[in-house]
Design an enzyme around this catalytic site. Structure first.
Site, PDB file in Angstrom:
ATOM      1  N   HIS A 191       0.803  -1.225   0.000  1.00  0.00           N
ATOM      2  CA  HIS A 191       0.000   0.000   0.000  1.00  0.00           C
ATOM      3  C   HIS A 191       0.840   1.282   0.000  1.00  0.00           C
ATOM      4  O   HIS A 191       0.283   2.375   0.150  1.00  0.00           O
ATOM      5  CB  HIS A 191      -0.932   0.006   1.221  1.00  0.00           C
ATOM      6  N   ARG A 220     -15.259  -3.888   3.522  1.00  0.00           N
ATOM      7  CA  ARG A 220     -15.220  -2.458   3.258  1.00  0.00           C
ATOM      8  C   ARG A 220     -15.445  -2.248   1.763  1.00  0.00           C
ATOM      9  O   ARG A 220     -15.415  -3.196   0.980  1.00  0.00           O
ATOM     10  CB  ARG A 220     -13.886  -1.828   3.686  1.00  0.00           C
ATOM     11  N   ASN A 235     -14.191   0.244  -1.628  1.00  0.00           N
ATOM     12  CA  ASN A 235     -13.168   1.140  -2.145  1.00  0.00           C
ATOM     13  C   ASN A 235     -13.617   1.636  -3.513  1.00  0.00           C
ATOM     14  O   ASN A 235     -14.060   0.840  -4.345  1.00  0.00           O
ATOM     15  CB  ASN A 235     -11.830   0.404  -2.269  1.00  0.00           C
ATOM     16  N   GLU A 265     -14.979  -1.562  -5.385  1.00  0.00           N
ATOM     17  CA  GLU A 265     -14.508  -2.868  -4.954  1.00  0.00           C
ATOM     18  C   GLU A 265     -15.116  -3.228  -3.600  1.00  0.00           C
ATOM     19  O   GLU A 265     -14.969  -2.478  -2.637  1.00  0.00           O
ATOM     20  CB  GLU A 265     -12.983  -2.884  -4.838  1.00  0.00           C
ATOM     21  N   TYR A 267      -4.222   9.185  -7.517  1.00  0.00           N
ATOM     22  CA  TYR A 267      -4.066   7.762  -7.229  1.00  0.00           C
ATOM     23  C   TYR A 267      -5.267   6.961  -7.725  1.00  0.00           C
ATOM     24  O   TYR A 267      -5.122   5.850  -8.244  1.00  0.00           O
ATOM     25  CB  TYR A 267      -3.869   7.557  -5.730  1.00  0.00           C
ATOM     26  N   LYS A 268      -6.463   7.509  -7.575  1.00  0.00           N
ATOM     27  CA  LYS A 268      -7.678   6.813  -7.987  1.00  0.00           C
ATOM     28  C   LYS A 268      -7.960   6.941  -9.482  1.00  0.00           C
ATOM     29  O   LYS A 268      -8.986   6.464  -9.964  1.00  0.00           O
ATOM     30  CB  LYS A 268      -8.873   7.325  -7.171  1.00  0.00           C
TER      31      LYS A 268
END
Length: 294
Positions: free
Chosen positions: A153, A182, A184, A224, A275-276
């Site tokens: 990460h 979770r 994402n 995700e 980043y995304k």
């Protein structure tokens, strides 16, 4: 930043999305047929954890989705019927010759999820030791196999500073029979599911035709569903990722939804947008969302 982790029922690790199952499994099979080592890798001495994943998930699938999956255990032999694929498999747990594939490889060809196994030892940093990864978002097993959880990460902005310690504690305290999950999110300019580093050129070319008028149909919200499960015998950790995606235009039909998405994007730090994968088309995307809000 926060992990956003919630408790998950023990039998709900895997989700079947019947509308996309056939196409996504066919894509997985094609990718694995074309280049198995790129999409499936496992370090030595991980067979026990792989078998444990299989023995954990098959009964869950049969119990949760009896209309599609059947599992019968007779005299140590497992009889598995996947009605969605019209496949029947008989094997003895622990016998590789029966499956003709590594357990994680065989199982990953039955599921829409990507399956990743972490060593459960905190002293070694919870390294990634095995995985079937067909639908990644800009990474691949070649880059990450054998690396610790924190090293994996490292590209995430501020992850070590804000989430490093809490994520390590989460993995350390994860109990067998008490999985967590979770979500994402990211936005991508292509509906391609297998966004590995090999797809970088295609992704770059996809930016060319994005404008305020086209971004709604050509930009995709990618979410995700991630789960973490401690395996009781080997104490390894199973990490699953089920990717869902839809064009932004479908997500923001409701102006309230458009306003929420706009609010998220305008309050996300620039380094996280980069980043995304959003930075190259953030301006036309925000203009589009503002128009939908109005």
């Amino acid at each position: 930043m926060s992990m956003g982790v919630q408790a998950l029922g023990a039998g709900n690790v895997i989700e079947i999305d019947p509308d996309h199952y056939a196409a996504e499994i066919a894509l997985k099979h094609r990718l694995l047929r074309e280049d198995t080592p790129y999409y499936f890798q496992a370090l030595p001495r991980t067979e026990a954890a792989q078998w444990e994943v299989l023995e954990l998930l098959l009964p869950q699938l049969a119990a949760r989705y009896p209309q599609w999956f059947t599992l019968k255990v007779e005299q140590g032999r497992w009889h598995w019927h996947n009605q969605l694929l019209n496949e029947e498999t008989e094997f003895r747990p622990g016998m590789l010759a029966d499956l003709r594939l590594s357990p994680l490889h065989w199982l990953g060809r039955q599921l829409q999820e990507d399956l990743l196994v972490l060593d459960g030892n905190m002293e070694t940093g919870f390294p990634l030791v095995a995985g079937l990864l067909c639908f990644p978002n800009s990474w691949c097993l070649e880059e990450k196999l054998g690396q610790s959880f924190l090293a994996i990460h490292e590209p995430v902005p501020s992850f070590a500073r804000h989430l490093g310690r809490s994520s390590q504690l989460l993995l350390q305290r994860l109990k067998a029979g008490r999985p967590v999950w979770r979500l994402n999110w990211a936005f991508r300019s292509t509906p391609r599911l297998d966004i590995t580093p090999r797809a970088a050129g295609e992704v770059l070319r996809s930016y060319a035709n994005l404008s305020e008028d086209t971004v709604g149909e050509r930009c995709w919200l990618r979410v995700e569903r991630q789960t973490l499960t401690r395996l009781p015998e080997t104490e390894a950790i199973l990490f699953t990722v089920h990717t869902y995606q839809a064009p932004v235009a479908e997500i923001v039909v409701d102006p309230v939804a458009a306003r929420k998405v706009e609010r998220v994007l305008t309050t996300t730090p620039p380094e996280m947008l980069a980043y995304k994968g959003v930075s190259p088309f953030i301006e036309p995307l925000l203009a589009y969302l503002q128009r939908r809000c109005a």
